[in-house]
Motif scaffolding. Structure first.
Motif, short mmCIF file in Angstrom:
data_model
loop_
_atom_site.label_atom_id
_atom_site.label_comp_id
_atom_site.label_asym_id
_atom_site.label_seq_id
_atom_site.Cartn_x
_atom_site.Cartn_y
_atom_site.Cartn_z
N UNK A 44 -40.78 47.60 -6.12
CA UNK A 44 -40.04 48.52 -5.56
C UNK A 44 -39.29 49.56 -6.31
N UNK A 45 -38.86 49.12 -7.31
CA UNK A 45 -38.21 49.93 -8.12
C UNK A 45 -39.43 51.00 -8.92
N UNK A 46 -40.45 50.41 -9.20
CA UNK A 46 -41.27 51.39 -9.88
C UNK A 46 -41.87 52.17 -8.82
N UNK A 47 -41.95 52.11 -7.68
CA UNK A 47 -42.50 52.81 -6.39
C UNK A 47 -41.41 54.00 -6.18
N UNK A 48 -40.21 53.52 -6.27
CA UNK A 48 -39.10 54.43 -5.85
C UNK A 48 -39.11 55.52 -7.01
#
Length: 126
Positions: A44-48
């Motif tokens: 999620x953090x990488x995608x955000x």
């Protein structure tokens, strides 16, 4: 730091110090073990992060879904896209090797707007 190599049963940890366990399968035990969520939060953090860099969408090369450490990543990726109202493209399953990453990357749609790919690992580049 331990990272599970296979998705086979529980992982017993016996230690007198804190032992971080990344991607431990459910049922992992140990008085000082800390486990991650199978990669959902990191995905999620990488995608955000990629979306914050003004990419219009992020495609995903999945890790092998028989591995616990790879199973949570699609959920984190989907959550980040959904929260921003970004269209989700079909994910493509890959392995951990450069060769499987190359093959999976070639399966991504040829679209001029494809600017970001979240890969399962650094050994599986698009």
């Amino acid at each position: 730091m331990l990272s599970e190599p296979l998705d086979e049963g529980s992982l017993a940890v016996a230690a007198d110090v804190l032992v971080p366990v990344l991607g431990a399968p459910p049922g992992s035990v140990g008085p000082c073990a800390v486990t991650a969520d199978g990669g959902a939060a990191l995905a999620r953090a990488a995608t955000e992060h990629l979306l914050e860099l003004d990419h219009t969408t992020v495609h995903h090369l999945l890790g092998p879904q028989w591995r616990f450490v790879a199973r949570g990543r699609p959920d984190g990726w989907r959550t980040a896209l959904a929260e921003r109202g970004v269209p989700q493209q079909p994910a493509v399953e890959s392995g951990w090797s450069a060769a499987s990453g190359y093959t999976a990357g070639r399966a991504l749609p040829e679209q001029p707007e494809l600017t970001a790919v979240f890969a399962a690992g650094d050994m599986a580049p698009a």
